[in-house]
Design an enzyme around this catalytic site. Structure first.
Site, short mmCIF file in Angstrom:
data_model
loop_
_atom_site.label_atom_id
_atom_site.label_comp_id
_atom_site.label_asym_id
_atom_site.label_seq_id
_atom_site.Cartn_x
_atom_site.Cartn_y
_atom_site.Cartn_z
N ASP A 28 0.83 -1.20 0.00
CA ASP A 28 0.00 0.00 0.00
C ASP A 28 0.87 1.26 0.00
O ASP A 28 0.65 2.18 -0.78
CB ASP A 28 -0.91 0.00 1.23
N GLN A 290 12.99 2.33 -3.47
CA GLN A 290 12.27 1.90 -4.67
C GLN A 290 13.12 1.98 -5.93
O GLN A 290 12.99 1.15 -6.84
CB GLN A 290 10.99 2.72 -4.82
N ARG A 306 5.34 -10.22 -5.43
CA ARG A 306 4.08 -10.39 -4.74
C ARG A 306 3.32 -9.06 -4.73
O ARG A 306 3.87 -8.01 -5.08
CB ARG A 306 4.32 -10.86 -3.30
N GLU A 308 0.94 -5.81 -5.18
CA GLU A 308 0.59 -4.96 -6.32
C GLU A 308 1.76 -4.12 -6.83
O GLU A 308 2.03 -4.09 -8.03
CB GLU A 308 -0.57 -4.02 -5.94
N ASP A 309 2.46 -3.47 -5.91
CA ASP A 309 3.52 -2.57 -6.37
C ASP A 309 4.63 -3.32 -7.08
O ASP A 309 5.01 -2.98 -8.21
CB ASP A 309 4.08 -1.78 -5.17
N SER A 310 5.17 -4.37 -6.45
CA SER A 310 6.27 -5.10 -7.08
C SER A 310 5.79 -5.86 -8.31
O SER A 310 6.56 -6.08 -9.25
CB SER A 310 6.94 -6.05 -6.08
#
Length: 412
Positions: A28, A290, A306, A308-310
């Site tokens: 998130d 990041q 895993r 959403e972001d990655s």
């Protein structure tokens, strides 16, 4: 000179507020932090990012001081969100509640009162556009629900904003220069070797096969590691080669899946350590920001990611990958996986598409057959690599999430 009649815009603070509750450690906050940075850098919007957990946030922003309630990095104001809210909230042009987090009652009361005053023409100041930024999904229904308003008790509308892969959705987070920077990085193999060295990962050469692993716990990962220990070659259709496999693990859930293989207690494992097991070398990654994480994905031959972001950054890395989705009740995450598999595989040959699909489902369902599917998948590595290079162009389409968001606010 007579004074001009004031307009709404002259009174309205132009800043945007993003509220984020950290649920999945880096997912998130990872999404909202990337979005906040891009809006500030590319649209010069004054962004306030309210976060309830600075400790987790500091893992992807090491400069962050966990003890300071108000800070500014990358031209973004970062506010510690305590309950009740102890930092004054000033309504701006946009209010984002990320992933259906529950906004502070003070904020809801304030924008509700502002709406009532504006509606009664007691104030020319409009309440902010209110959005719930939803999770990314490739499901068909996203197009029909993106942008829909929901009337709140105060009479103000909250809009549902859905990121997605179609032109009717809210788009995907992607910085304007990202692909250019990635291509420049990948054009010189010295960059990845230098990055591995900088991260304290020794003994990796440019010819070695490198896999990054950032997953939840799963026995499928254990099975794959056992296979990699015994496997002494990575073979593709065009150029059979023998390579050592290097798997890069961060501290955390992925590592928990293979502790029995390492025969070392978790407390004794430190970043920078490596474990040689047959043909497999397991490296323990330090935490990175990041930017470094993106470069890590760009530098590996295969990525297991895993959340959403990655997951999205692995797509932008233009490398083959497996997506481990956050498990949901009634296995609904598998529906999301199938929706993505359907669109990602559209331009893949049928046999490769089927193998890629089976490998992803086996990994997510802790299926021991993941090894068999992996062996077939890796034999198509060249095909997957070519597909992975074209996919980002297809997926981003004509606009990214930030640009669509700016346009949405203008027209709301």
């Amino acid at each position: 000179m007579a004074s001009e009649t004031p307009t709404i815009s002259s009174f309205h603070s132009p800043h945007w507020d993003i509220f984020c509750v950290v649920v999945d450690n880096y997912g998130d906050i990872g999404v909202t932090w990337r979005l906040a940075k891009q809006l500030a850098a590319e649209y010069q919007i004054d962004i306030n990012l309210w976060v309830d957990d600075l400790n987790s946030f500091s893992h992807i922003l090491p400069e962050l001081d966990k003890s300071v309630a108000q800070q500014r990095f990358h031209d973004v104001n970062i506010f510690k969100w305590n309950q009740p809210l102890d930092i004054s909230y000033d309504p701006g042009a946009l209010l984002i509640e990320a992933f259906a987090c529950e906004l502070p009652s003070q904020v809801i009361s304030l924008i509700g009162a502002l709406h009532q005053k504006h509606k009664a023409k007691e104030s020319i100041i409009k309440p902010p556009v209110w959005l719930n930024l939803e999770y990314l999904s490739a499901e068909d229904w996203v197009d029909g629900c993106h942008g829909l308003p929901s009337m709140q008790a105060s009479g103000i509308k909250k809009h549902f904003y859905f990121p997605g892969f179609t032109s009717k959705s809210g788009g995907l987070i992607c910085e304007s220069t990202l692909f250019k920077l990635r291509d420049e990085w990948q054009s010189n193999t010295n960059n990845k070797v230098a990055l591995f060295k900088k991260l304290g990962l020794t003994g990796i050469t440019a010819k070695d096969f490198v896999i990054s692993v950032f997953s939840y716990e799963t026995t499928a990962l254990t099975a794959l590691c056992k296979h990699w220990i015994q496997c002494n070659s990575i073979t593709n259709k065009t150029s059979p080669v023998s390579k050592r496999i290097h798997a890069l693990f961060p501290m955390g859930k992925s590592l928990s899946s293979i502790l029995d293989l390492l025969n070392v207690p978790l407390q004794a494992i430190k970043p920078g350590q490596q474990f040689c097991l047959g043909n497999l070398v397991i490296h323990i990654l330090p935490m990175t920001d990041q930017t470094q994480f993106d470069r890590l994905l760009w530098s590996c031959d295969f990525n297991i990611v895993r959340g959403e972001d990655s997951f999205l950054r692995a797509q932008w890395a233009a490398k083959p990958f497996i997506w481990h989705i956050y498990p949901q009740e009634d296995d609904y995450h598998l529906v999301k996986l199938q929706a993505f598999v359907n669109i990602y595989s559209l331009k893949l040959e049928n046999d490769v598409a089927n193998t890629w699909s089976k490998t992803n489902f086996a990994f997510n369902q802790q299926d021991s057959n993941v090894v068999e599917h992996w062996q077939q998948l890796i034999s198509a590595q060249s095909t997957l690599e070519q597909h992975a290079k074209h996919w980002p162009i297809d997926a981003k389409k004509d606009a990214d999430l930030a640009s669509r968001l700016v346009e949405f606010v203008k027209t709301s």
